[in-house]
Design a protein around this motif. Structure first.
Motif, PDB file in Angstrom:
ATOM      1  N   THR A  98      49.395  36.814  35.741  1.00  0.00           N
ATOM      2  CA  THR A  98      48.126  36.970  35.028  1.00  0.00           C
ATOM      3  C   THR A  98      48.281  36.957  33.507  1.00  0.00           C
ATOM      4  O   THR A  98      47.290  36.973  32.791  1.00  0.00           O
ATOM      5  N   ASP A  99      49.518  36.963  33.013  1.00  0.00           N
ATOM      6  CA  ASP A  99      49.766  36.999  31.559  1.00  0.00           C
ATOM      7  C   ASP A  99      49.047  38.178  30.900  1.00  0.00           C
ATOM      8  O   ASP A  99      48.542  38.071  29.783  1.00  0.00           O
ATOM      9  N   ASN A 100      48.989  39.305  31.629  1.00  0.00           N
ATOM     10  CA  ASN A 100      48.362  40.534  31.128  1.00  0.00           C
ATOM     11  C   ASN A 100      46.885  40.361  30.765  1.00  0.00           C
ATOM     12  O   ASN A 100      46.362  41.038  29.889  1.00  0.00           O
ATOM     13  N   ASP A 101      46.222  39.438  31.450  1.00  0.00           N
ATOM     14  CA  ASP A 101      44.812  39.152  31.192  1.00  0.00           C
ATOM     15  C   ASP A 101      43.967  39.648  32.374  1.00  0.00           C
ATOM     16  O   ASP A 101      44.178  39.229  33.517  1.00  0.00           O
ATOM     17  N   GLU A 102      43.017  40.554  32.110  1.00  0.00           N
ATOM     18  CA  GLU A 102      42.231  41.153  33.190  1.00  0.00           C
ATOM     19  C   GLU A 102      41.373  40.124  33.926  1.00  0.00           C
ATOM     20  O   GLU A 102      41.217  40.194  35.144  1.00  0.00           O
ATOM     21  N   LYS A 103      40.806  39.161  33.190  1.00  0.00           N
ATOM     22  CA  LYS A 103      39.985  38.125  33.821  1.00  0.00           C
ATOM     23  C   LYS A 103      40.843  37.269  34.749  1.00  0.00           C
ATOM     24  O   LYS A 103      40.449  36.958  35.881  1.00  0.00           O
ATOM     25  N   LYS A 104      42.029  36.907  34.277  1.00  0.00           N
ATOM     26  CA  LYS A 104      42.928  36.100  35.092  1.00  0.00           C
ATOM     27  C   LYS A 104      43.421  36.892  36.296  1.00  0.00           C
ATOM     28  O   LYS A 104      43.641  36.321  37.370  1.00  0.00           O
ATOM     29  N   GLU A 105      43.585  38.191  36.126  1.00  0.00           N
ATOM     30  CA  GLU A 105      43.992  39.044  37.246  1.00  0.00           C
ATOM     31  C   GLU A 105      42.940  39.011  38.354  1.00  0.00           C
ATOM     32  O   GLU A 105      43.269  38.822  39.536  1.00  0.00           O
TER      33      GLU A 105
END
Length: 316
Positions: A98-105
């Protein structure tokens, strides 16, 4: 074009149901008919679609893994252990970063669910992981608050008070725990933390270098640093060498986890055990048991780390 079960049935001059029974080992099939089907399978190089078959039974023999940063050495170590366990049990691991991205998570979790994975493991970015998952889930957690508390207390016991902590992104729930452990250690020891000594960034070698350089450029630089990950520690060591600063003499260091080349480093780094194998094993056990027994009550397994003494902390 790949052969289908219909092609096999036509080649063997039998019904699709008969081909299915032969493949599933039904013992009542006529031997001559069985041989025709088996020969047709070989001749056509037929390979059954296991995913499609599994979907009919609501089973895909896959487990999803959503991690915050696939390049992080800690994540790599945990993932290897999880993969070892689930593969031994007959499952394939599907992974997303997710590269520490909440939306991507959230998108990655939704993608895994849409692929009908039998189990899902998440190394969360969002603090509201319950809201993201919207389901029953188990938790394996290394007590980051206690680990940080122990590391800072260790330094305080060695006479250090100007202690900095370099860690990852502020929004990560684990960094909230680190912050609490850091502040509680000062409070319990009747000491005051230096303002601005808790530095949030990324769990990367680059940020370790940048943060260390900024700290050492201060008018009153810290006498000791706690590093939040092995990657950060790596960056600190690289930048310290560039700047001619001696770790363990000019500035003390306690790291989280070990570097791949730890045994080659002198001085040996005092560190909090990172627990990669223990985490991976616990996660693997819990997800496999959850698949077998989906009705289990939610479980929490808390692992405790410990400070391993090296020789990078100087007594003041």
């Amino acid at each position: 074009m790949n052969a289908t079960i219909k092609d096999v049935a036509k080649r063997a001059n039998v019904s699709v149901a008969t081909v299915s029974r032969v493949m599933n080992g039904v013992p009542t099939i006529n031997e001559e008919m069985k041989e025709r089907v088996e020969k047709a399978i070989i001749d056509l190089d037929y390979r059954p679609n296991k995913l499609a078959a599994g979907l009919k039974k609501n089973v895909t023999n896959t487990i999803g893994l959503v991690v915050s940063d696939i390049s992080d050495s800690f994540i790599i170590g945990v993932t290897r252990e999880i993969e070892r366990m689930v593969q031994a049990a007959g499952y394939t691991l599907l992974m997303a970063s997710t590269d520490n991205d909440e939306k991507k998570e959230r998108e990655s979790i939704e993608a895994m669910v849409s692929r009908c994975v039998d189990g899902l493991v998440v190394c969360p970015v969002s603090r509201d992981i319950a809201g993201v998952l919207k389901n029953v889930y188990d938790t394996v957690y290394v007590d980051k608050e206690k680990s940080t508390y122990d590391a800072v207390t260790y330094l305080l016991d060695h006479g250090h008070e100007n202690i900095a902590l370099i860690s990852g992104e502020k929004k990560l729930s684990t960094n909230f725990d680190r912050y609490n452990g850091y502040m509680r250690a000062f409070f319990d020891n009747d000491k005051m933390a230096v303002n601005g000594n808790f530095m949030f960034g990324t769990f990367s070698r680059q940020y370790g270098m940048e943060a260390f350089e900024k700290l050492m450029a201060r008018k009153n630089p810290p006498t000791a640093i706690v590093s939040g990950s092995a990657s950060l520690t790596h960056g600190i060591l690289v930048k310290a060498k560039e700047m001619g600063i001696r770790i363990g003499e000019d500035v003390s260091l306690v790291g989280f986890g070990t570097l791949d080349f730890q045994s080659l480093i002198e001085p040996q780094i005092t560190h909090a055990k990172e627990m990669q194998e223990e985490i991976g094993k616990s996660v693997g056990e819990m997800v496999l048991s959850r698949i077998k027994n989906p009705g289990l009550e939610p479980r929490l397994r808390v692992l405790e780390s410990a400070v391993i003494e090296g020789n990078t902390v100087k007594r003041l």
